[in-house]
Write a protein that holds these residues in place. Sequence first.
Motif, PDB file in Angstrom:
ATOM      1  N   UNK A 408       0.998  -1.029  -0.078  1.00 58.49           N
ATOM      2  CA  UNK A 408       0.096   0.045  -0.023  1.00 58.49           C
ATOM      3  C   UNK A 408       0.869   1.278   0.027  1.00 58.49           C
ATOM      4  N   UNK A 409       0.415   2.070  -0.863  1.00 58.13           N
ATOM      5  CA  UNK A 409       1.272   3.481  -0.613  1.00 58.13           C
ATOM      6  C   UNK A 409      -0.002   4.248  -0.296  1.00 58.13           C
ATOM      7  N   UNK A 410       0.271   4.571   1.094  1.00 59.60           N
ATOM      8  CA  UNK A 410      -1.130   5.169   1.914  1.00 59.60           C
ATOM      9  C   UNK A 410      -1.219   6.797   1.276  1.00 59.60           C
ATOM     10  N   UNK A 411      -2.354   7.183   1.152  1.00 60.10           N
ATOM     11  CA  UNK A 411      -2.809   8.561   0.770  1.00 60.10           C
ATOM     12  C   UNK A 411      -2.179   9.454   2.095  1.00 60.10           C
ATOM     13  N   UNK A 443      -4.776  -5.522   7.447  1.00 59.05           N
ATOM     14  CA  UNK A 443      -3.821  -5.887   8.281  1.00 59.05           C
ATOM     15  C   UNK A 443      -2.345  -5.427   7.608  1.00 59.05           C
ATOM     16  N   UNK A 444      -1.614  -4.612   8.147  1.00 66.35           N
ATOM     17  CA  UNK A 444      -0.499  -4.005   7.500  1.00 66.35           C
ATOM     18  C   UNK A 444       0.697  -4.470   8.388  1.00 66.35           C
ATOM     19  N   UNK A 445       1.899  -4.531   7.652  1.00 63.01           N
ATOM     20  CA  UNK A 445       3.187  -4.813   8.454  1.00 63.01           C
ATOM     21  C   UNK A 445       4.234  -4.198   7.901  1.00 63.01           C
ATOM     22  N   UNK A 465      12.157 -11.923   7.539  1.00 58.79           N
ATOM     23  CA  UNK A 465      11.167 -11.925   8.776  1.00 58.79           C
ATOM     24  C   UNK A 465      10.496 -10.790   8.554  1.00 58.79           C
ATOM     25  N   UNK A 466       8.822 -10.987   8.687  1.00 63.61           N
ATOM     26  CA  UNK A 466       8.064  -9.800   8.803  1.00 63.61           C
ATOM     27  C   UNK A 466       7.359  -9.717  10.011  1.00 63.61           C
ATOM     28  N   UNK A 467       7.334  -8.719  10.470  1.00 63.60           N
ATOM     29  CA  UNK A 467       6.606  -8.546  12.021  1.00 63.60           C
ATOM     30  C   UNK A 467       5.069  -7.818  11.743  1.00 63.60           C
ATOM     31  N   UNK A 468       4.274  -8.180  12.359  1.00 61.73           N
ATOM     32  CA  UNK A 468       3.010  -7.644  12.317  1.00 61.73           C
ATOM     33  C   UNK A 468       3.073  -6.462  13.380  1.00 61.73           C
ATOM     34  N   UNK A 469       3.157  -5.266  13.111  1.00 66.17           N
ATOM     35  CA  UNK A 469       3.079  -4.187  13.914  1.00 66.17           C
ATOM     36  C   UNK A 469       1.672  -3.999  14.603  1.00 66.17           C
ATOM     37  N   UNK A 470       0.884  -4.388  14.014  1.00 64.11           N
ATOM     38  CA  UNK A 470      -0.317  -4.265  14.718  1.00 64.11           C
ATOM     39  C   UNK A 470      -1.514  -5.158  13.992  1.00 64.11           C
ATOM     40  N   UNK A 471      -1.753  -6.190  14.646  1.00 60.52           N
ATOM     41  CA  UNK A 471      -2.574  -7.301  14.083  1.00 60.52           C
ATOM     42  C   UNK A 471      -4.129  -7.063  13.835  1.00 60.52           C
ATOM     43  N   UNK A 535      -0.983  -7.657   4.688  1.00 58.64           N
ATOM     44  CA  UNK A 535      -1.251  -9.130   5.171  1.00 58.64           C
ATOM     45  C   UNK A 535      -2.530  -9.736   4.859  1.00 58.64           C
ATOM     46  N   UNK A 536      -3.399  -8.997   4.976  1.00 59.44           N
ATOM     47  CA  UNK A 536      -5.041  -9.498   4.726  1.00 59.44           C
ATOM     48  C   UNK A 536      -5.723  -8.179   4.440  1.00 59.44           C
ATOM     49  N   UNK A 537      -6.847  -8.707   3.735  1.00 53.66           N
ATOM     50  CA  UNK A 537      -8.044  -7.452   3.454  1.00 53.66           C
ATOM     51  C   UNK A 537      -8.929  -7.986   3.962  1.00 53.66           C
ATOM     52  N   UNK A 538      -9.827  -6.938   4.562  1.00 52.61           N
ATOM     53  CA  UNK A 538     -11.376  -7.251   5.343  1.00 52.61           C
ATOM     54  C   UNK A 538     -12.347  -7.538   3.912  1.00 52.61           C
ATOM     55  N   UNK A 539     -12.378  -6.565   3.156  1.00 55.04           N
ATOM     56  CA  UNK A 539     -13.212  -6.329   2.191  1.00 55.04           C
ATOM     57  C   UNK A 539     -12.962  -7.584   0.906  1.00 55.04           C
ATOM     58  N   UNK A 540     -13.853  -8.221   0.751  1.00 56.83           N
ATOM     59  CA  UNK A 540     -13.799  -9.304  -0.377  1.00 56.83           C
ATOM     60  C   UNK A 540     -13.565  -8.683  -1.635  1.00 56.83           C
TER      61      UNK A 540
END
Length: 818
Positions: A408-411, A443-445, A465-471, A535-540
């Motif tokens: 993602x390149x956040x706005x 979920x961003x990491x 290694x990827x660490x999830x900053x915020x699950x 890592x994951x997106x809620x919306x299908x």
Amino acid sequence: MVLPLWLCGLILLSSAAIVAQPSPRSVLGFTPADDKTVADWTQIVDYFSKLDKGSDKVAVREIGKTTLGKPLIVAFISSPSNIKNLEKYRQISAKLADPRTIKDEAELEGLIKNGKTIVSIACSIHSTEIVGSQMSMNLAYELASATDAETKEILDNTILLLFPSSNPDGVDIVANWYRKTLGTKSEGTSPPELYHHYAGHDNNRDWFMLNLKETQLITRLFWHDWFPQIVYDVHQQGSNGSRFFIPPFYDPPNPNISPLLLRQVGLIGHKVAADLQAAGFQGVLTNALYDTWWHGGFRTAPYFHNSIGILSEAASARLMTPSTVTNEQLARSSTRGMRNATESSTNFPDPWPAGEWRPRDIMSMELISARSILEMAAKFRVEYLRNFYELGRTNIESGSKSGPQAYIIPAGQARDEAVAKLIGSLIDQGVEVYRLDRELHAILATPIVRRTNPVAEKLGSYRRLASLNSPAMQEVPLGSYIIFLAQPQRTNVLTLFEPQIYPNRLTGQGEAERPYDVAGWTLPLQMGVEAPVVMAIKEPAKERKLTLLKDANEVRADLALTLKKGEESPIKNPLKQPVRVGIYKGSTSNMDEGWTRYIFDTFNVPYSSVRDADMRQGGLSSKYDALILTSQAATQIVNGNTAGTLPQEYTGGITEAGVKNLKEFVNNGGMLICFDNACDLAIKEFNLPLKNTLEGVRSSEFYCPGSIVALDVDNKHPIASMLPASVPAYFINSSAFSAAPDANVRVIARYANDNVLLSGWLLGEDKLRGQIALAEVGVGKGRIVLFGFRPQHRGQAWATLPFIWNALSSAVSNTSED
Ligand SMILES: [Zn+2]
């Protein structure tokens, strides 16, 4: 023999057709690669246009203009019927490149059955490696005129996109220099200027950033239009080692390159090596020196487009003049994978026995190599097309599985120009980028670079290694950009966005083993753009609202930046006030100087090039507010090219007189800005209270070849104004400083105290931790700004450009400020 009249007429007709298909000699007046001859770009273009007119197997097209306005041409070479149907075959290749466009098995089989292997051969991107450009005319002529079964098989099954040179400007720079110095003591030397206006040799490091016009044009032709399955880049190496290098490559491989691709690269390479051996050529080397780790080369970028990239490196003569190589020189020549060029080994079974080396030898080997590659491409057409399709399909499938889904390149990032450039480069190389027209939850990491255990390091392994900053699910605002991994170019996205973790490779003596090119290049880090992993997106998928972007102007419009029209760079001059800037340009070619000009031109910041004579003459204060010494050794700046090695006007540096004038300039209130190596000159000549703590340190203790490191920034200092507290910077065997505790040094940035390495390879982190990376020292009425790192490395390190603009913006107000 008496022939019936009608048959004579036929023979005349057919020989007329042959005459219409001109040989290089008939057009140039010499055979390409004859000793001491060189065809310049005008002659090469003229030859190809005559061949185009004379042959139905050749179609020459201009794809655009080079940096200096010359025509960049490509010759399509194939059978007459393929040439008539180029568009049909282009579409087949484009479909195979994107498996999502193929509806079923039957369509796929039809495409593979009917498609042709698209092969590109490109010559002399490095212009002093001049023989390739001359060879290209012979290659084209042979293919267009030969009538044997093997040539016919090649023409029927492949479409060759031949670039006589991917750097036409440089062909002329070298041809003009060669002609000028022919018959003089300097005959056969390299021209003292960069052979690409901005990049010199680094034009072969631009193939993901796409700063240069040549890179942009060819990248578009490759990855938007033709999707070559095989890309062969023809180079030359030094004079005294192996006669010819061809893959397989040396270690380490890039972990994102498909093993199947690496095997195919090796297979073609061994075929070339065997054909050269069979033809009686000695000194062919494989599995040495050159590796596949780095991204951004003409033949390395294709790996990340599911294509086979082949490199050959013929030993150089002295431009077009023969050279003599002695056995002693061969015995002294040693590289990774080759003990010396006289000793035989499995990857170098037949050393060349020294002697005379001519341009014709180079051309002959290159012609055999090109021919071998085309034969493979023709005979195994079906396999190449199928593998190409399969790699794309596998990428799409792996990108949909668990694990990272997208970047993602956040706005709302402050770095709008960097965001626009990053996304523009991605789109130009065929990466799919979408804009979010509705917010998402994801979920961003943030990946964290960490070394594995020391034993594994010794084995040269690496782990990501990827660490999830915020699950928890985070909202990703609309207007953000998303790059999904489920796309044919998945490995390209990964290789540009992931941090690189270069394996810890040491020699038997415990010194660092030098990588072929840089160890790390992560693009968002270099550009100072935030780009977390999804890592994951809620919306299908059906609930997302996305727009596929077509070009950089869509991003520029989103961010309210001036749109790009025509060739002009639309970026607004970032300086707060007019500043008279001089960029030192010495007698020795310096890529860092060229890239600095590139960045200044791109940001529309006016400057003048300051030559050695200007420095010697003095009066600098009346002309400039700020002078920049780009990264260059102090001795080169002061002494330039040694007298006697080149015509007199190209020798000599700024001399002691120039040093004295520089001192006067700073003492009078001027700002002197030094990049990396040039800091040595300032420290020594101005007796600054600083020391380069890395000077003379062995590579067993400290080594950092082309990597991204973290800076801790004092953003209260005007030169760091508006920058974040932590900034990624490019370090390439660069500098770090310590200052005496009571010294009058204003520290603007230090290398971080912890986790210094962000991407690449850093051996001996303790030597860098907390050392000064950027400082300002007052001298007389003026100031000296010292960058230990490379603030604009290869036109890629946009994260640290604001330091340069801030320094310059403050260059005219220093007296009131202090
Ligand atoms: Zn080269």
